[in-house]
Design an enzyme around this catalytic site. Structure first.
Site, PDB file in Angstrom:
ATOM      1  N   ASP A 163      -7.868   1.916   9.989  1.00 52.79           N
ATOM      2  CA  ASP A 163      -7.851   2.924  10.892  1.00 52.79           C
ATOM      3  C   ASP A 163      -7.254   4.078  10.284  1.00 52.79           C
ATOM      4  O   ASP A 163      -6.120   4.158   9.813  1.00 52.79           O
ATOM      5  CB  ASP A 163      -7.757   2.784  11.810  1.00 52.79           C
ATOM      6  CG  ASP A 163      -7.852   3.829  12.772  1.00 52.79           C
ATOM      7  OD1 ASP A 163      -8.928   4.336  12.895  1.00 52.79           O
ATOM      8  OD2 ASP A 163      -8.203   3.575  13.851  1.00 52.79           O
ATOM      9  N   GLY A 219     -10.397  12.359  10.576  1.00 55.25           N
ATOM     10  CA  GLY A 219     -10.832  13.390  11.029  1.00 55.25           C
ATOM     11  C   GLY A 219     -12.062  13.823  11.006  1.00 55.25           C
ATOM     12  O   GLY A 219     -12.456  13.099  11.538  1.00 55.25           O
ATOM     13  N   ASP A 248     -13.737   8.527  18.395  1.00 51.06           N
ATOM     14  CA  ASP A 248     -13.367   7.731  19.616  1.00 51.06           C
ATOM     15  C   ASP A 248     -14.535   7.875  20.704  1.00 51.06           C
ATOM     16  O   ASP A 248     -15.008   9.033  21.031  1.00 51.06           O
ATOM     17  CB  ASP A 248     -11.878   7.631  20.091  1.00 51.06           C
ATOM     18  CG  ASP A 248     -11.047   6.909  19.220  1.00 51.06           C
ATOM     19  OD1 ASP A 248     -11.674   7.337  17.767  1.00 51.06           O
ATOM     20  OD2 ASP A 248      -9.921   6.354  19.444  1.00 51.06           O
TER      21      ASP A 248
HETATM   22  C1  GLA Z   1      -8.547   5.218  16.677  1.00 49.70           C
HETATM   23  C2  GLA Z   1      -9.487   4.320  16.318  1.00 49.70           C
HETATM   24  C3  GLA Z   1      -9.444   3.529  17.716  1.00 49.70           C
HETATM   25  C4  GLA Z   1      -8.781   2.803  17.985  1.00 49.70           C
HETATM   26  C5  GLA Z   1      -7.158   3.207  17.845  1.00 49.70           C
HETATM   27  C6  GLA Z   1      -6.470   2.195  17.795  1.00 49.70           C
HETATM   28  O1  GLA Z   1      -8.028   6.259  17.927  1.00 49.70           O
HETATM   29  O2  GLA Z   1     -10.684   5.278  16.246  1.00 49.70           O
HETATM   30  O3  GLA Z   1     -10.805   2.767  18.076  1.00 49.70           O
HETATM   31  O4  GLA Z   1      -8.256   1.326  17.273  1.00 49.70           O
HETATM   32  O5  GLA Z   1      -7.644   4.139  16.705  1.00 49.70           O
HETATM   33  O6  GLA Z   1      -4.478   2.863  18.198  1.00 49.70           O
END
Ligand code: GLA
Length: 761
Positions: free
Chosen positions: A511, A556, A577
């Site tokens: 991530d 982003g 998300d």
């Molecule tokens: C980001 C990702 C989520 C999750 C969180 C964990 O927001 O997009 O899917 O993995 O981090 O902190």
């Protein structure tokens, strides 16, 4: 009656040098408050205060009435503290104290006289509110709470204080403890308002779906702060397709404060039905109405005879260990046997395949599943090659949407066991992935990473999964910290990749998160700076003697899909998300995926994020039912399978209900997601609210999703909407698993609902 606002006087600027002036002013305020009290004889009167005493730091004593706050500063509560010259003070607390004379007249003529509403300003980020030392409410979660910090900035805060806790016509202290995570902090937006509730205010309804042995709704009429009241409850269950009334309940009820009145309504899931519930308050005539779609199951039961549900293909790199579980439904006991199995590969009678193959190529063999009722045979191919990982989109589970940072080994095992027990593994779900929150606070002196105390044995957990043919996924990021503030891989990419190999990790979600800081520090905003950290980890994980599916996280505003392939990503996020509401699913699933099919190919999948069906919660307090309606959930799964997306279940599987199991375990629906052609659907037609997304399938047919994204139902002619010039031979309803007759082609698609077709020419 017009609302009369009584504004409290300006709170004095207090400083040690000016104590006398302060006391004089305070006297003046008390006098003014008394005046306000005299005027406060209207039922709908509101007492508003926009200044308070303020101090940064934290001391629970400051909640009390008798506190020497003479040295505290005066602050305007309608604007955050840093905007008024106070230090930004991140990740810390501050207190506001409102000294208020509350006139008895505020409630004397009010409809309800046993409580007042204290509507404090919004808080950036979390608050706790005390009246004369007694906690009366709070919004958001403090870092010390069970599951950690969750901010709630743009939320109005209405707290209820018992009339008996108020010092009428005397000074009271409303003390607000505020925690600020970062950036601006403190109270803002509105003044503090105090008023008596109107008649029937505080009456609400809560409708909860339950699945415990049978399916039913509970209807609770709740009275938060009204005096006891009477009313009429009317419940109507209607068949959504025919409009017929299936059931009605009419009841006179008494709603007592703090003791919900409950009615239970059982229902069956074989029809599309809705529940309309109306409460009419006898005294005020106030009407509260709620409508809920009832869950309905379209997926037929699995046959008792064996049936293979997995795609007939699996990809692995030469020499990497094979871990694979054949997904077969049917009555147990069942036995799997293989013929022409390549040397170096074994398949247990339960269907777990292990071993390794050293040379590139396609290895095809026959696998047969047999039980007392019959058998099924599949021609299966193992594709061996450096680029063969992820032949079909990964199916499994990820901890984030349910457990957030509160994930633990125990919770993971519970979901994995339920994945097997509830039959999801027999439908192809095989990855068990933990997200953020597993990492220890510090690295070992040699730079290696460990799991924190929530995962007593990572190796033990992974071995347990592998023994069952399931695979394990882990989470990290290229920055110093992850999005959840845990250790990231920056500077330790090699150590982490090696540790993943040692543990037996099969999937890495990598991530972006704090890597943005590296770009900022180096002032490097080019395309290459997006690719570099992902390439670095790619090299290390590909050096490991095992296959690790490489899933790239969202970054982003930058579009990962443009360069994901270049980093040899096996999938990459194509959206921020997800949340379990229609607006987000619509944006993430429909709008942000338009035109992206060209970036997806076998082994390199677009990933619009994990599924939000079942019980979710992100670790923010208790798990709750997804807020998507049943129709929206069908749309969600239909679209994700069309998009050839990763199918990672985001809910707690241990408590998954039958509806959700059936939603996720429709073999014809999932077969479209797992189709070997690997072509993602495109938006092929849009006619007002109706969107048609379709994709070609390996057998020459096409899969077509017809979605109503509008806010009203629509009558459609399914045949006319099929995006092909060729005459259709068979139009199959994929959810119901039946071919449609001509008279079934004209139908209603409810708002946010869909029809899912497979069309053969
Ligand atoms: C980001 C990702 C989520 C999750 C969180 C964990 O927001 O997009 O899917 O993995 O981090 O902190």
């Amino acid at each position: 009656m017009a609302t009369k606002e009584v504004r409290a006087a300006q709170w004095c600027e207090i400083n040690r040098k000016n104590l006398i002036e302060y006391l004089m002013k305070k006297l003046f305020i008390v006098a003014l408050m008394a005046l306000a009290g005299l005027q406060a004889n209207a039922q709908t009167q509101t007492l508003s205060v926009d200044k308070a005493l303020f101090k940064q730091g934290d001391n629970m004593e400051w909640a009390n009435l008798d506190v020497d706050d003479s040295s505290w500063s005066s602050i305007d509560v309608k604007s955050q503290w840093d905007k008024q010259g106070f230090p930004a003070h991140n990740n810390d607390y501050a207190w506001y104290r409102f000294r208020i004379n509350i006139p008895k007249s505020l409630i004397q003529n009010a409809d309800q006289q046993n409580a007042v509403i204290i509507n404090i300003p919004r808080a950036d980020d979390v608050d706790e509110c005390y009246l004369n030392g007694k906690l009366i409410g709070g919004t958001g979660f403090l870092p010390t709470s069970k599951n950690g910090f969750v901010g709630a900035v743009n939320v109005d805060r209405y707290y209820v204080a018992d009339a008996k806790d108020i010092h009428w016509d005397k000074e009271n202290v409303v003390a607000v403890r505020v925690y600020n995570r970062g950036g601006s902090g403190g109270l803002f937006y509105n003044p503090l308002n105090i008023y008596a509730p109107k008649a029937a205010e505080g009456i609400s309804m809560r409708l909860t779906d339950y699945n415990e042995g049978k399916q039913y709704y509970t209807i609770e009429v709740i009275n938060d702060y009204a005096t006891s009241t009477n009313g009429k409850l009317e419940v109507v269950m209607t068949d959504r397709e025919t409009g017929a009334v299936v059931k009605t309940i009419n009841k006179k009820i008494t709603v007592k404060r703090g003791k919900p009145t409950m009615v239970t309504v059982p229902y069956t899931m074989d029809k599309m039905q809705k529940l309309t519930v109306t409460y009419t308050d006898a005294k005020t005539g106030k009407v509260i109405k709620e409508e809920k779609q009832l869950k309905y199951v379209l997926t037929p039961d699995d046959p008792v005879t064996p049936r293979f549900n997995n795609a007939p293909v699996f990809g692995v790199r030469p020499g990497s260990p094979i871990i694979y579980r054949f997904a077969v439904t049917g009555e147990r006991p069942m036995k799997l046997t293989c013929s022409n199995l390549p040397e170096g590969v074994q398949v247990t009678e339960e269907g777990v395949m292990t071993g390794k193959l050293d040379k590139d190529g396609d290895y095809t063999f026959t696998v047969t599943a047999e039980n007392a009722k019959g058998k099924d045979t599949q021609i299966f191919t193992i594709k061996v090659g450096a680029d063969k990982i992820g032949q079909t989109p990964p199916m499994g589970w990820n901890s984030w949407n349910c457990w957030g940072l509160s994930v633990s080994q125990e919770k993971v095992i519970a979901s994995a066991q339920a994945l097997i027990d509830k039959g999801l593994a027999d439908h192809g779900y095989c990855y068990i992935n933990i997200d953020d929150g597993w990492e220890a606070a510090e690295r070992n002196p040699d730079g290696t990473i460990e799991a924190n105390e929530k995962f007593p044995s990572m190796k033990g957990l992974i071995d347990w999964l592998h023994d069952r043919g399931l695979k394990f996924g882990i989470y990290s990021g290229p920055g110093a910290t992850t999005c959840g503030g845990y250790l990231g891989s920056l500077g330790y990419e090699k150590e982490d990749a090696e540790k993943y190999n040692e543990w037996g990790v099969d999937y890495l979600k990598y991530d972006w998160c704090s890597y943005e800081n590296v770009r900022r520090e180096t002032n490097d905003w080019g395309f290459a700076s997006c690719i570099r950290p992902y390439l670095l980890m790619q090299q290390y994980i590909r050096q490991q003697p095992r296959d690790i599916f490489y899933s790239l996280g969202p970054l982003g505003g930058t579009q990962v899909y443009l360069w994901g392939l270049y980093c040899d990503g096996d999938s990459w996020r194509t959206a921020p998300d997800i949340e379990d509401d229609w607006a987000t699913v619509y944006r993430v699933g429909f709008r942000l995926q338009e035109g992206l099919s060209k970036y997806s190919s076998v082994g390199h999948w677009n990933d619009p994020d994990m599924l939000v069906v079942g019980k979710v919660g992100w670790g923010r307090g208790d798990l709750r039912e997804t807020r998507l309606t049943p129709d929206e959930q069908y749309t969600h799964i239909t679209l994700w399978t069309l998009l050839a997306s990763n199918m990672l279940i985001g809910c707690d599987i241990e408590h998954m209900d039958d509806f959700t199991v059936k939603l996720l375990c429709n073999n014809e629906v999932n077969a479209i997601n797992q189709d070997m052609l690997g072509k993602q659907a495109d938006l092929t037609k849009k006619d007002g609210d109706i969107e048609i997304w379709s994709r070609p399938l390996a057998d020459g047919s096409i899969a077509v999703g017809i979605f109503n994204v509008g806010d009203v139902d629509h009558e459609v002619d399914l045949k006319a909407l099929i995006p092909s010039d060729k005459p259709a031979k068979v139009i199959r309803d994929v959810w119901r698993q039946k071919n449609l007759a001509d008279e079934e082609l004209k139908c209603n698609i409810p708002l946010h609902g869909c029809r899912y077709l497979k069309v053969t020419f």
